[in-house]
Design a protein around this motif. Structure first.
Motif, PDB file in Angstrom:
ATOM      1  N   UNK A   1       8.223  16.555  -4.423  1.00  0.00           N
ATOM      2  CA  UNK A   1       7.292  17.040  -5.125  1.00  0.00           C
ATOM      3  C   UNK A   1       5.844  17.630  -4.122  1.00  0.00           C
ATOM      4  N   UNK A   2       5.538  18.669  -4.414  1.00  0.00           N
ATOM      5  CA  UNK A   2       4.618  19.371  -3.930  1.00  0.00           C
ATOM      6  C   UNK A   2       3.308  18.273  -3.493  1.00  0.00           C
TER       7      UNK A   2
ATOM      8  N   UNK B   1       1.115  -1.501   0.256  1.00  0.00           N
ATOM      9  CA  UNK B   1       0.366   0.208   0.191  1.00  0.00           C
ATOM     10  C   UNK B   1       1.249   1.356  -0.199  1.00  0.00           C
ATOM     11  N   UNK B   2       1.663   1.060   0.831  1.00  0.00           N
ATOM     12  CA  UNK B   2       2.834   2.502   0.713  1.00  0.00           C
ATOM     13  C   UNK B   2       3.173   2.610  -0.626  1.00  0.00           C
ATOM     14  N   UNK B   3       3.591   1.293  -1.434  1.00  0.00           N
ATOM     15  CA  UNK B   3       4.589   1.743  -2.291  1.00  0.00           C
ATOM     16  C   UNK B   3       3.190   2.167  -3.579  1.00  0.00           C
ATOM     17  N   UNK B   4       2.058   1.745  -2.899  1.00  0.00           N
ATOM     18  CA  UNK B   4       0.990   2.105  -4.136  1.00  0.00           C
ATOM     19  C   UNK B   4       0.892   3.505  -4.099  1.00  0.00           C
ATOM     20  N   UNK B   5       0.923   3.882  -2.978  1.00  0.00           N
ATOM     21  CA  UNK B   5       0.266   5.247  -2.692  1.00  0.00           C
ATOM     22  C   UNK B   5       1.712   6.605  -3.293  1.00  0.00           C
ATOM     23  N   UNK B   6       3.094   6.090  -3.223  1.00  0.00           N
ATOM     24  CA  UNK B   6       4.137   6.478  -3.924  1.00  0.00           C
ATOM     25  C   UNK B   6       4.225   6.763  -4.993  1.00  0.00           C
TER      26      UNK B   6
ATOM     27  N   UNK C   1       3.868  10.142  -8.131  1.00  0.00           N
ATOM     28  CA  UNK C   1       4.497  10.367  -8.767  1.00  0.00           C
ATOM     29  C   UNK C   1       3.658  10.518 -10.973  1.00  0.00           C
ATOM     30  N   UNK C   2       2.996   9.878 -10.723  1.00  0.00           N
ATOM     31  CA  UNK C   2       2.049   9.208 -11.276  1.00  0.00           C
ATOM     32  C   UNK C   2       1.009  10.519 -11.987  1.00  0.00           C
TER      33      UNK C   2
ATOM     34  N   UNK D   1      10.053   7.551 -14.483  1.00  0.00           N
ATOM     35  CA  UNK D   1      11.212   6.810 -14.204  1.00  0.00           C
ATOM     36  C   UNK D   1      11.814   6.451 -13.761  1.00  0.00           C
ATOM     37  N   UNK D   2      12.841   6.894 -12.921  1.00  0.00           N
ATOM     38  CA  UNK D   2      13.676   6.700 -11.953  1.00  0.00           C
ATOM     39  C   UNK D   2      13.183   6.401 -10.109  1.00  0.00           C
ATOM     40  N   UNK D   3      12.772   7.782 -10.363  1.00  0.00           N
ATOM     41  CA  UNK D   3      11.431   7.511  -9.095  1.00  0.00           C
ATOM     42  C   UNK D   3      11.458   6.424  -9.298  1.00  0.00           C
TER      43      UNK D   3
END
Length: 180
Positions: free
Chosen positions: A61-62, A15-20, A24-25, A39-41
């Motif tokens: 990121x804002x 869930x944490x990875x999905x939120x990040x 990013x998207x 892509x790097x992030x």
């Protein structure tokens, strides 16, 4: 002789990875980062194991729209949050005579900075932080007893920064890190 692992940060969930990845998207769609940077992030986010791994991915990121501030008010009784709850960017809690227990150690924390405003005229609060979190309670005025903070033994940084403000008249506050 065995060596201790360098990073003692708690592991993150999918869930944490999905939120990040969603953040990013969104940042890419809004033009804050270009395709190469996204892509790097994304690569770092997909392989992240701790909150500290995600901080450099998200820190520039804002803040996304945080929605309304979550406010809870109680005369007595218990206000409790623990487990995998989603922590709002700003959390305002007033407990006249009751108990407040906030366990952030396993919570889903989407923001690099979390503001918690406490109003504890006669109540008390306990806040459990993730191991890699930092805390600032300079904005909290206490008339009767000063907050008790049990600092982590070995610090790893890079986790969320928790800012605690508000007022305690005769209330009490205890802050500790997970595992203490």
């Amino acid at each position: 002789m065995t060596s201790m692992p360098q990073d003692m940060s708690p592991r993150i969930s999918d869930d944490h990875r999905d939120t990040a990845i969603e953040r990013l998207q969104e940042a890419f769609a809004e033009g804050y980062i270009n395709r190469e940077e996204m892509d790097e992030r994304l690569q770092v986010a997909l392989t992240a194991k701790t909150h500290g791994d995600l901080v450099p991915v998200l820190e520039s990121l804002p803040d996304k729209d945080t929605g309304p501030t979550v406010a809870i008010e109680a005369l007595g009784g218990r206000i409790q949050r623990r487990g995998g709850w989603r922590v709002p960017r700003t959390f305002k809690i007033k407990s006249e005579y009751g108990k407040v227990e906030l366990d952030l150690s396993q919570a889903i924390i989407e923001y690099p900075v979390i503001d918690i405003e406490l109003r504890l005229p006669y109540g008390w609060a306990r806040i459990v932080l993730p191991r890699d979190a930092t805390v600032d309670y300079e904005g909290l005025s206490a008339e009767w007893k000063q907050p008790v903070y049990k600092a982590r033994r070995r610090g790893s940084t890079g986790g969320p920064h928790i800012r605690i403000s508000g007022a305690m008249e005769y209330g009490r506050l205890k802050i500790r890190h997970r595992g203490r």
